[in-house]
Design an enzyme around this catalytic site. Structure first.
Site, PDB file in Angstrom:
ATOM      1  N   ARG A  42       0.851  -1.314   0.111  1.00  0.00           N
ATOM      2  CA  ARG A  42      -0.027  -0.106  -0.063  1.00  0.00           C
ATOM      3  C   ARG A  42       0.691   1.177   0.040  1.00  0.00           C
ATOM      4  O   ARG A  42       0.363   2.240  -0.617  1.00  0.00           O
ATOM      5  CB  ARG A  42      -1.105  -0.080   1.197  1.00  0.00           C
ATOM      6  CG  ARG A  42      -2.032  -1.035   1.025  1.00  0.00           C
ATOM      7  CD  ARG A  42      -3.190  -0.987   2.156  1.00  0.00           C
ATOM      8  NE  ARG A  42      -3.936  -2.025   2.460  1.00  0.00           N
ATOM      9  CZ  ARG A  42      -3.887  -3.033   2.925  1.00  0.00           C
ATOM     10  NH1 ARG A  42      -2.782  -3.147   3.851  1.00  0.00           N
ATOM     11  NH2 ARG A  42      -4.648  -4.206   3.000  1.00  0.00           N
ATOM     12  N   SER A  59      -0.220 -17.125   6.449  1.00  0.00           N
ATOM     13  CA  SER A  59      -1.039 -16.362   7.062  1.00  0.00           C
ATOM     14  C   SER A  59      -2.352 -17.381   7.255  1.00  0.00           C
ATOM     15  O   SER A  59      -3.516 -17.150   6.579  1.00  0.00           O
ATOM     16  CB  SER A  59      -1.549 -15.140   6.464  1.00  0.00           C
ATOM     17  OG  SER A  59      -2.615 -14.373   7.208  1.00  0.00           O
ATOM     18  N   ASN A  62      -4.012 -19.524  13.527  1.00  0.00           N
ATOM     19  CA  ASN A  62      -3.632 -20.445  14.528  1.00  0.00           C
ATOM     20  C   ASN A  62      -4.482 -20.941  15.772  1.00  0.00           C
ATOM     21  O   ASN A  62      -4.368 -21.800  16.297  1.00  0.00           O
ATOM     22  CB  ASN A  62      -2.249 -20.422  14.718  1.00  0.00           C
ATOM     23  CG  ASN A  62      -1.824 -18.995  15.441  1.00  0.00           C
ATOM     24  OD1 ASN A  62      -2.748 -17.942  15.198  1.00  0.00           O
ATOM     25  ND2 ASN A  62      -0.660 -18.879  15.991  1.00  0.00           N
ATOM     26  N   CYS A  63      -5.240 -20.022  15.870  1.00  0.00           N
ATOM     27  CA  CYS A  63      -6.176 -20.039  17.013  1.00  0.00           C
ATOM     28  C   CYS A  63      -7.214 -20.993  16.798  1.00  0.00           C
ATOM     29  O   CYS A  63      -7.872 -21.525  17.528  1.00  0.00           O
ATOM     30  CB  CYS A  63      -6.785 -18.804  17.580  1.00  0.00           C
ATOM     31  SG  CYS A  63      -5.437 -17.405  18.243  1.00  0.00           S
TER      32      CYS A  63
END
Length: 172
Positions: A42, A59, A62-63
């Site tokens: 960006r 990405s 993981n939770c």
């Protein structure tokens, strides 16, 4: 970034313009690495941005890993926040998964990498280097039996696959 010139486009965002664009290598493709790469894009449309990730995925949520193993999350794809293909098409990022950084030469501004699947080694030059390598689980070796089959850490999609395979064959 390097010798680039920053000019205020609209507060608080500063756009970075570089003839030919700076080469940025990000080591680590989890949330921090992917977010950094998206933010850099960006700020500079001309930057050449590469993410080098040791694991097979970038990405991911993981939770959600325990919830997937417990059956509350049904679809494997639900754990993936994005893919290398999406990062390439949406942000023009070069993503190398399954690729490990072997050495960093700060003087030459290069990283030496090895692709796990082929064993091929190569070198990537950079103007800017960002390290977002995260962490590894600490497994206390002093606990007797900790290294027995069936004991796992859960930090990655690869860990999830190993646990899932174990559960499917051993039925603990």
């Amino acid at each position: 970034m390097g010798s680039c010139v920053q000019s205020a486009a609209a507060p608080p965002v500063h756009r970075v313009e570089c003839p030919g664009g700076p080469r940025v290598v990000i080591v680590g493709g989890s949330a921090a690495g992917a977010s950094t790469a998206a933010r850099l894009r960006r700020l500079s449309e001309s930057a050449e941005i590469a993410i080098i990730e040791k694991g097979g995925y970038v990405s991911f949520a993981n939770c959600g890993l325990p919830y997937y193993l417990g059956g509350e999350i049904q679809l494997w794809d639900s754990l993936q926040v994005t893919t290398p293909e999406t990062l390439k098409s949406r942000f023009n990022l070069h993503v190398y998964t399954g690729t490990e950084v072997l050495a960093i030469d700060k003087g030459a501004k290069t990283v030496k990498v090895r692709e796990h699947s082929s064993g091929e080694e190569s070198t990537h030059g950079y103007d800017e280097l960002v390290l977002t390598v995260g962490c590894e689980s600490l497994v206390p070796k002093a606990i007797p039996g900790i290294d027995r089959p069936g004991h796992f850490v859960l930090r990655s999609l690869e860990d999830t696959s190993a646990i899932e395979a174990h559960m499917a064959t051993k039925h603990p």
